[in-house]
Motif scaffolding. Structure first.
Motif, PDB file in Angstrom:
ATOM      1  N   THR A  20      58.637 -12.024 -32.561  1.00 26.36           N
ATOM      2  CA  THR A  20      58.205 -10.897 -33.393  1.00 26.36           C
ATOM      3  C   THR A  20      57.168 -10.079 -32.649  1.00 26.36           C
ATOM      4  OG1 THR A  20      58.723 -11.868 -35.551  1.00 26.36           O
ATOM      5  CG2 THR A  20      56.901 -10.299 -35.472  1.00 26.36           C
ATOM      6  N   GLY A  21      56.236 -10.761 -31.988  1.00 26.23           N
ATOM      7  CA  GLY A  21      55.223 -10.040 -31.213  1.00 26.23           C
ATOM      8  C   GLY A  21      55.851  -9.168 -30.146  1.00 26.23           C
ATOM      9  N   ALA A  22      56.868  -9.694 -29.449  1.00 24.92           N
ATOM     10  CA  ALA A  22      57.542  -8.925 -28.407  1.00 24.92           C
ATOM     11  C   ALA A  22      58.297  -7.744 -28.997  1.00 24.92           C
ATOM     12  CB  ALA A  22      58.498  -9.835 -27.631  1.00 24.92           C
ATOM     13  N   ALA A  23      58.952  -7.954 -30.139  1.00 26.14           N
ATOM     14  CA  ALA A  23      59.715  -6.874 -30.773  1.00 26.14           C
ATOM     15  C   ALA A  23      58.795  -5.758 -31.252  1.00 26.14           C
ATOM     16  CB  ALA A  23      60.532  -7.431 -31.939  1.00 26.14           C
ATOM     17  N   LEU A  24      57.657  -6.122 -31.816  1.00 23.97           N
ATOM     18  CA  LEU A  24      56.719  -5.098 -32.286  1.00 23.97           C
ATOM     19  C   LEU A  24      56.134  -4.310 -31.114  1.00 23.97           C
ATOM     20  CD1 LEU A  24      54.798  -7.004 -35.116  1.00 23.97           C
ATOM     21  CD2 LEU A  24      56.635  -5.335 -35.360  1.00 23.97           C
ATOM     22  N   ALA A  25      55.867  -5.006 -30.011  1.00 21.66           N
ATOM     23  CA  ALA A  25      55.327  -4.317 -28.833  1.00 21.66           C
ATOM     24  C   ALA A  25      56.338  -3.324 -28.265  1.00 21.66           C
ATOM     25  CB  ALA A  25      54.931  -5.338 -27.770  1.00 21.66           C
ATOM     26  N   ALA A  26      57.626  -3.632 -28.397  1.00 21.09           N
ATOM     27  CA  ALA A  26      58.673  -2.755 -27.850  1.00 21.09           C
ATOM     28  C   ALA A  26      59.063  -1.641 -28.815  1.00 21.09           C
ATOM     29  CB  ALA A  26      59.912  -3.584 -27.511  1.00 21.09           C
ATOM     30  N   ASN A  27      58.649  -1.722 -30.062  1.00 21.27           N
ATOM     31  CA  ASN A  27      59.035  -0.738 -31.076  1.00 21.27           C
ATOM     32  C   ASN A  27      58.071   0.447 -31.031  1.00 21.27           C
ATOM     33  OD1 ASN A  27      58.887  -0.510 -34.640  1.00 21.27           O
ATOM     34  ND2 ASN A  27      60.452   0.373 -33.342  1.00 21.27           N
ATOM     35  N   ARG A  28      58.439   1.482 -30.296  1.00 20.24           N
ATOM     36  CA  ARG A  28      57.519   2.592 -30.036  1.00 20.24           C
ATOM     37  C   ARG A  28      57.088   3.341 -31.285  1.00 20.24           C
ATOM     38  NH1 ARG A  28      61.243   5.668 -25.939  1.00 20.24           N
ATOM     39  NH2 ARG A  28      62.717   4.839 -27.483  1.00 20.24           N
ATOM     40  N   SER A  29      57.956   3.433 -32.257  1.00 22.99           N
ATOM     41  CA  SER A  29      57.631   4.212 -33.457  1.00 22.99           C
ATOM     42  C   SER A  29      56.672   3.479 -34.387  1.00 22.99           C
ATOM     43  CB  SER A  29      58.911   4.531 -34.234  1.00 22.99           C
ATOM     44  OG  SER A  29      59.435   3.350 -34.837  1.00 22.99           O
TER      45      SER A  29
END
Length: 449
Positions: free
Chosen positions: A259-268
């Motif tokens: 989840t941490g990685a996905a949030l870091a990659a979610n630019r918006s």
């Protein structure tokens, strides 16, 4: 090795009854019974920890812990309704129906060979059953705010490490060297964040400084213990503040790695907005004394990880239905390395995710099957949350809101499935919607003419 109590300065301060707000009216009658019985048996006995801390700040504690110089066996001898538990920490539980008063013997810091202590090479405390006096016990506690002792002898509070002043200043401070205390028990980092969120306290700068660097030590903690800590963090009415604390102190990537990685990659930032909105709703439900589900909580917390995995599988050309199942399983299995999510919660969590793919479908049989699914309501509430990440779900929300009351009218009013998007990784970080299947019109047999 745990801190030597002689290296931690202590200075007993006794706060008399007329100088603090703690009253017996706010203390469980069963806890008072235990305190008085122990004293009548010739033992020292104090209400200690979170109950004293919460009463000082005007809270209403639900759990009451007692500290005493009586050994667990001596406590059991005094109370017929007592059972001894624990291996890591030997404790006595005095049982009054549904209420349990936890009684702990004063613990010492230095093992003179008379007790039972085991320390891991990295400093993690595996077992601690070395008994001492109240001063020893005070410096063994984690935070100064939790090292306050209330006595029914004269209704005063005994403070050995400056906890009373820290509570007045709404400050959470570790006792002893912060790095050593975190290595001794890495879950203390999560407790610091949780208590700061619950009490609206600030973590003292020296106690906060080592957390980002030591966060990976959470991998050494028992996954079952981390699951319980997550429930305390997110289902006690302070979920938003706890999540923000995890982010602020660099703990999120270690507790929820994917989840941490996905949030870091979610630019918006859309996926984070969805999580915050869901946690805010959870806090509101707790405040209203409405039920909250661990399955829904983890469906929310792991949704960014699920979306990221699903998008990767779609990019590899995996068939949609198979990609969804694989993504759900993969996300769950990977998280189990850190948090022991029981199947009674992980399976409903996956159902909530997989039901999301049914919401764009309007065929009557599909609609009726979806409405009849035991996880429909939770999945629908999850769909409503997804609007926080993408307004593209508004039509689905409107349809299913109406379908719950009058499915035939909803189907007639909204006959088509939601349109497809050709972007496999939209800006909101969610996977693409299933393709709308157009019904081919059957051609009749060719006629001669």
């Amino acid at each position: 090795m745990p801190n030597d109590s002689h290296a931690i300065p202590t200075n007993l301060r006794v706060i008399p009854r007329d100088q603090h707000p703690v009253s017996r009216k706010g203390i469980s009658q069963n806890a008072l019974r235990v305190l008085y019985r122990l004293r009548e048996g010739g033992h020292q006995a104090f209400l200690v920890g979170g109950a004293v801390r919460d009463l000082l700040v005007g809270g209403h504690p639900k759990d009451f812990d007692v500290a005493t110089d009586a050994t667990p066996e001596q406590v059991k001898h005094l109370f017929r309704n007592c059972r001894l538990i624990g291996r890591r920490f030997r404790l006595a539980h005095v049982v009054f129906g549904r209420e349990i008063i936890e009684v702990a013997t004063f613990r010492a810091n230095v093992d003179d060979g008379s007790g039972d202590r085991q320390v891991h090479d990295g400093g993690r405390l595996l077992r601690d059953n070395v008994y001492g006096n109240i001063q020893d016990d005070a410096v063994r506690r984690d935070f100064t705010a939790n090292a306050l002792y209330y006595t029914v002898e004269d209704f005063s509070i005994h403070d050995y490490v400056g906890g009373y002043e820290d509570v007045q200043n709404r400050l959470l401070r570790l006792i002893g060297d912060p790095e050593a205390r975190y290595r001794e028990d890495p879950v203390r980092m999560l407790r610091a964040v949780r208590l700061a969120a619950k009490l609206d306290f600030r973590i003292e700068a020296g106690s906060a400084a080592p957390i980002p660097e030591l966060a990976p030590l959470l991998a050494e903690a028992a996954p079952a213990r981390l699951f319980e800590e997550c429930l305390k963090m997110f289902l006690s009415g302070h979920a938003v503040a706890s999540f923000e604390g995890l982010e602020r102190h660099g703990l999120l990537p270690s507790l929820l790695p994917e989840t941490g990685a996905a949030l870091a990659a979610n630019r918006s930032g859309a996926l984070r907005r969805m999580i915050i909105e869901g946690l805010r709703n959870t806090d509101e439900r707790v405040a209203a004394e409405e039920p909250v589900s661990p399955a829904f909580l983890f469906a929310l917390l792991l949704w960014p990880a699920y979306c990221r995995t699903l998008i990767a599988l779609q990019g590899e050309g995996v068939h949609a239905a198979e990609a969804q199942r694989r993504a759900a399983d993969r996300t769950t299995v990977h998280q189990l390395d850190t948090i022991a999510l029981p199947r009674r919660f992980s399976l409903p969590m996956q159902e909530i995710w997989l039901l999301q793919t049914r919401f764009p479908l309007r065929q009557r049989k599909r609609v009726m099957r979806t409405l009849a699914h035991p996880r429909f309501r939770a999945a629908y509430d999850f769909l409503v949350l997804r609007q926080s990440a993408s307004e593209g779900h508004a039509e689905d929300v409107a349809f299913w809101r109406e379908a719950q009351d009058d499915p035939d009218h909803a189907i007639a009013a909204h006959p088509d499935a939601a349109p497809d998007t050709s972007d496999p990784a939209p800006e909101d970080g969610e996977p693409s919607s299933p393709r709308k299947r157009r019904r081919r019109r059957r051609r009749g047999p060719a006629t001669a003419g």
